[in-house]
Design an enzyme around this catalytic site. Structure first.
Site, short mmCIF file in Angstrom:
data_model
loop_
_atom_site.label_atom_id
_atom_site.label_comp_id
_atom_site.label_asym_id
_atom_site.label_seq_id
_atom_site.Cartn_x
_atom_site.Cartn_y
_atom_site.Cartn_z
N HIS A 1 -0.04 1.03 16.09
CA HIS A 1 -0.29 -0.17 16.90
C HIS A 1 0.86 -0.41 17.88
O HIS A 1 1.44 -1.50 17.93
CB HIS A 1 -0.49 -1.39 16.00
CG HIS A 1 -1.69 -1.28 15.10
ND1 HIS A 1 -2.98 -1.26 15.58
CD2 HIS A 1 -1.80 -1.17 13.75
CE1 HIS A 1 -3.83 -1.15 14.57
NE2 HIS A 1 -3.14 -1.08 13.46
N LYS B 1 2.24 1.88 7.43
CA LYS B 1 2.64 1.05 8.56
C LYS B 1 3.66 1.76 9.44
O LYS B 1 4.27 2.76 9.06
CB LYS B 1 3.22 -0.29 8.07
CG LYS B 1 2.22 -1.14 7.33
CD LYS B 1 0.99 -1.49 8.15
CE LYS B 1 1.30 -2.45 9.29
NZ LYS B 1 0.10 -2.79 10.08
N TYR C 1 -0.44 4.09 10.66
CA TYR C 1 -0.89 3.08 11.62
C TYR C 1 0.31 2.71 12.48
O TYR C 1 1.35 2.31 11.95
CB TYR C 1 -1.42 1.83 10.90
CG TYR C 1 -2.76 2.03 10.22
CD1 TYR C 1 -3.91 2.27 10.97
CD2 TYR C 1 -2.88 1.96 8.84
CE1 TYR C 1 -5.14 2.46 10.35
CE2 TYR C 1 -4.09 2.14 8.22
CZ TYR C 1 -5.23 2.39 8.97
OH TYR C 1 -6.44 2.58 8.36
N ASP D 1 -2.12 -7.59 14.89
CA ASP D 1 -1.26 -6.41 14.94
C ASP D 1 -1.45 -5.62 16.23
O ASP D 1 -0.77 -4.62 16.46
CB ASP D 1 -1.47 -5.51 13.71
CG ASP D 1 -2.89 -5.03 13.55
OD1 ASP D 1 -3.75 -5.38 14.38
OD2 ASP D 1 -3.17 -4.29 12.58
N ARG E 1 0.83 -1.20 0.00
CA ARG E 1 0.00 0.00 0.00
C ARG E 1 0.87 1.25 0.00
O ARG E 1 2.07 1.20 0.26
CB ARG E 1 -0.91 0.02 1.24
CG ARG E 1 -1.99 -1.03 1.24
CD ARG E 1 -2.73 -1.08 2.58
NE ARG E 1 -1.92 -1.67 3.63
CZ ARG E 1 -2.33 -1.86 4.89
NH1 ARG E 1 -3.54 -1.47 5.25
NH2 ARG E 1 -1.53 -2.41 5.78
N GLU F 1 -5.19 4.68 13.98
CA GLU F 1 -6.14 3.81 14.68
C GLU F 1 -6.69 4.39 15.97
O GLU F 1 -7.66 3.87 16.52
CB GLU F 1 -5.52 2.43 14.95
CG GLU F 1 -4.43 2.40 16.03
CD GLU F 1 -3.04 2.69 15.48
OE1 GLU F 1 -2.07 2.49 16.24
OE2 GLU F 1 -2.92 3.11 14.31
#
Length: 371
Positions: A98, A77, A96, A272, A17, A120
């Site tokens: 996480h 990411k 993102y 994740d 992506r 997120e």
């Protein structure tokens, strides 16, 4: 200082992506925002460099130059170890993160002094998570088609067709969590004519799911007894549990997995965030599965990365308004004037600023000062 937006090329394994489509870039440049795109960033999502140039971006060949010249870097990411050296105090990163599952990334962000915004944990006043939602929807939908594939005997499964056949019962799909991931998984599984059981602790959410599925999805209040019974009877278990910013609770134990039928399938979309299945660990698209107790486990942490064109479009649709505010107003002003963006800030100036993330990391929280 004006904000210069950088769109970095993803270097995490099997991550195809990109953080922004050419159309998204065009919206920013039309508003007078300078945008840099790393060469090849969109190639695997079917967005060649020429489209970004046509949208008004400057394409730079070197990752170091992209990070150095940008004041707001957009990614998909969390930064990888090779990227830690690019982090610095005057940089804002939005991606993102996480961090509950990646404490080493948290350490790097804290040590760098940068501002790190996690898609997120951007939360609107109504409790919705608008930047997590599109990837949750895609991951939930993909989880079912992946499960159907893994149930096939050549792929290690029980040799069961998800929708069954006339005179033959369909597969039983158990979905733990009725949020965006779980609901989308339930819709696709039902559409493929599987028998679907959807569990959650939120009875109002189950009531909503029951009404919207017109009774085609069996809803169950989640508790240990219900989980033990349904998991043991399942052909497919999909973990879809979310704690915004925090680690996913382990709900499906080793003993529950041991009780499953040989060749059944477990897909933990929460991997994740640490995973809600005790026997799960993160895998990759290149090597996605392994077996425990004869059960096929799928633990890919970036499921939507397998459909990067669709995922990038869906992500940009949701993130662009927030990134535009950060670029037009500057990160400090934008965050100060938008509670949703403020909730997205996980790390700032060497401190963890999100309470759920701090708890998951075992660190003190330093809330953002009001502006």
């Amino acid at each position: 200082m004006s904000v210069r937006v950088g769109v970095a090329r993803e270097i995490k394994s099997d991550e195809d992506r990109v953080a922004m489509t050419p159309d998204g870039v065009r919206e920013l440049t039309h508003a007078g925002v300078e945008v840099l795109v790393e060469a090849g960033a969109g190639a695997e999502s079917s967005f060649p460099d020429e489209l970004y140039r046509a949208a008004g971006a400057s394409v730079v060949d070197d990752a170091g130059e992209l990070w150095e010249r940008s004041t707001l870097v957009c990614k998909v990411k969390e930064p990888q170890p090779e990227e830690f050296g690019h982090l610095r105090p005057d940089l804002t990163l939005i991606t993102y993160l996480h961090l509950a599952a990646y404490p080493q990334v948290a350490e790097a962000l804290i040590d760098s002094g940068c501002t790190a915004i996690a898609y997120e944990t951007v939360e609107e006043p109504d409790g919705s998570l608008p930047l997590l939602a599109p990837m949750s929807e895609i991951a939930g939908r993909m989880a079912v088609q992946i499960a159907a594939h893994l149930l096939e005997a050549p792929n290690g499964g029980r040799g069961v067709l998800l929708g069954g056949a006339p005179g033959v019962e369909p597969a039983r799909v158990v979905i733990v969590g009725a949020g965006n991931v779980g609901w989308n998984a339930a819709v696709i599984a039902t559409g493929m004519e599987a028998e679907v059981r959807l569990l959650d602790i939120d009875i109002d959410r189950l009531r909503w799911a029951d009404q919207n599925s017109r009774g085609r999805i069996m809803t169950l209040a989640s508790n240990r007894g219900a989980l033990e019974r349904t998991v043991s009877e399942a052909d497919v278990v999909i973990g879809a549990v979310l704690v915004p910013g925090g680690r996913a609770p382990v709900l499906i134990t080793d003993d529950m997995v041991r009780a499953m039928k040989p060749g059944s399938v477990v897909i933990d979309v929460a991997v994740d965030q640490g995973g809600c299945v005790e026997t799960i660990h993160e895998t990759s698209h290149g090597d996605p599965t392994y077996e425990v107790h004869g059960v096929v486990h799928y633990g890919v942490g970036n499921i939507p990365g397998a459909v990067p064109n669709t995922s990038t479009r869906a992500l940009t649709n949701s993130t662009l308004p927030y990134i535009a505010r950060l670029a037009r107003n500057g990160p400090e002003s934008a965050v100060g004037g938008d509670p949703a963006l403020a909730s997205g800030v996980n790390v700032r100036a060497g401190a963890v600023t999100n309470a759920a993330v701090a708890e998951a990391l075992g660190r003190p929280v330093q809330p953002l000062a009001p502006t």
